[in-house]
Design a protein around this motif. Structure first.
Motif, mmCIF file in Angstrom:
data_model
loop_
_atom_site.group_PDB
_atom_site.id
_atom_site.type_symbol
_atom_site.label_atom_id
_atom_site.label_comp_id
_atom_site.label_asym_id
_atom_site.label_seq_id
_atom_site.Cartn_x
_atom_site.Cartn_y
_atom_site.Cartn_z
ATOM 1 N N LEU A 48 8.233 -44.123 16.002
ATOM 2 C CA LEU A 48 8.006 -42.685 16.412
ATOM 3 C C LEU A 48 7.606 -42.705 17.777
ATOM 4 C CD1 LEU A 48 8.978 -39.808 15.373
ATOM 5 C CD2 LEU A 48 6.721 -39.874 14.336
ATOM 6 N N ARG A 50 8.007 -44.718 20.181
ATOM 7 C CA ARG A 50 8.999 -45.048 21.191
ATOM 8 C C ARG A 50 10.107 -43.757 21.414
ATOM 9 N NH1 ARG A 50 8.342 -50.094 18.873
ATOM 10 N NH2 ARG A 50 9.874 -49.771 17.233
ATOM 11 N N GLU A 51 10.392 -43.076 20.387
ATOM 12 C CA GLU A 51 11.435 -42.149 20.347
ATOM 13 C C GLU A 51 10.787 -41.114 20.987
ATOM 14 O OE1 GLU A 51 12.750 -40.669 16.525
ATOM 15 O OE2 GLU A 51 12.843 -42.757 15.620
ATOM 16 N N ARG A 52 9.454 -40.825 20.844
ATOM 17 C CA ARG A 52 8.817 -39.642 21.475
ATOM 18 C C ARG A 52 8.826 -39.994 23.174
ATOM 19 N NH1 ARG A 52 5.456 -36.690 17.825
ATOM 20 N NH2 ARG A 52 7.105 -36.389 16.161
ATOM 21 N N ARG A 54 10.928 -41.939 24.682
ATOM 22 C CA ARG A 54 12.471 -41.687 24.968
ATOM 23 C C ARG A 54 12.771 -40.411 25.163
ATOM 24 N NH1 ARG A 54 13.604 -46.501 21.877
ATOM 25 N NH2 ARG A 54 14.253 -44.941 19.997
ATOM 26 N N ASP A 55 12.497 -39.678 24.431
ATOM 27 C CA ASP A 55 12.879 -38.136 24.361
ATOM 28 C C ASP A 55 12.131 -37.539 26.003
ATOM 29 O OD1 ASP A 55 13.974 -38.406 22.087
ATOM 30 O OD2 ASP A 55 12.757 -37.267 20.873
ATOM 31 N N HIS A 177 6.010 -49.737 25.658
ATOM 32 C CA HIS A 177 7.237 -49.308 25.797
ATOM 33 C C HIS A 177 7.995 -49.851 26.902
ATOM 34 C CE1 HIS A 177 6.103 -47.409 22.165
ATOM 35 N NE2 HIS A 177 5.879 -46.328 22.568
#
Length: 181
Positions: A48, A50-52, A54-55, A177
Motif C-alpha cells: 500500500l 508503494r501504491e501511495r 506511485r499515486d 521505493h
C-alpha cells in the motif's frame, strides 16, 4: 528466511532513525489526543505504501499543468503531500485505518508523525507549506466560496513543486521505493 517471501508475513520492525523515536511518537499522541499506535511492518502495508508513493508521484508529474489558480495549485498540493507522507507512514508500520482516523486531512500532523517515525524531513519551508495546506480541503472551490479564501502563505507554484519533489525524493530514499522519474 526472507520476511518478504509470503504475503502478509511480518517484516522486521522499522528502525526509527534520523531524530525519530518512540518518545517522539508518544509525545505526539499526547499532544493530539490520539490513540497510541504500535508500528508493525507488513507486506500489505509495504504494498500500500508503494501504491501511495506511485499515486503521489503520478499526480506530481501533471501538477503544474492542472493547477490554473493558486487555490487549485494548493488543493492539488494538499492531495500529493499526504499521499507521500502516507507512503512513509505505511512503510514503517502505521495502520492505514489509524492514519485515516487520526491524521485525516491534516498534512501538518502527518508530517510530524512522519518525522517522529524516521522520515527526517524537518525543513522550515516544508513545515510552513504543511501549515498552509492543512486541512487541504479548505482549498476546494466550494470551501472557499462558503468560508472565504485562506492565507496562501505566499507560495508560488514553482516553490511548491520543488518542495513536493524534495518530499517525494526523501520518502523514496527512506522507503527504498523505486525512483518514479
Amino acid at each position: 528466511d526472507n520476511p518478504m517471501s509470503t504475503p502478509n508475513s511480518a517484516i522486521p520492525a522499522a528502525k526509527i532513525t534520523r531524530g525519530g523515536s518512540a518518545s517522539c511518537l508518544a509525545a505526539l499522541h499526547l499532544k493530539h489526543g490520539d490513540a497510541p499506535v504500535t508500528l508493525q511492518r507488513t507486506d500489505a502495508g509495504r504494498a500500500l505504501s508503494r501504491e501511495r508513493y506511485r499515486d503521489a508521484a503520478a499526480s506530481l508529474i501533471n501538477f503544474g499543468l492542472q493547477a490554473r489558480t493558486t487555490e487549485g495549485m494548493l488543493y492539488r498540493a494538499g492531495i500529493i503531500a499526504p499521499a507521500g507522507l502516507s507512503a512513509h507512514l505505511l512503510d514503517v508500520g502505521f495502520d492505514d485505518n489509524w492514519c485515516a482516523k487520526h491524521i485525516r486531512h491534516n498534512i501538518e500532523k502527518g508530517l510530524a508523525y512522519s518525522n517522529a517515525s524516521g522520515l527526517g524531513w524537518e525543513r522550515t519551508e516544508m513545515q510552513r507549506l504543511a501549515e498552509t495546506l492543512s486541512p487541504y480541503w479548505k482549498w476546494n472551490r466550494v470551501a472557499i466560496w462558503h468560508r472565504g479564501r485562506p492565507d496562501d502563505g505566499g507560495f508560488a507554484a514553482e516553490e511548491v513543486t520543488i518542495l513536493l519533489l524534495a518530499l517525494l525524493d526523501q520518502v523514496r530514499t527512506v522507503t527504498g521505493h523505486r525512483q518514479w522519474r
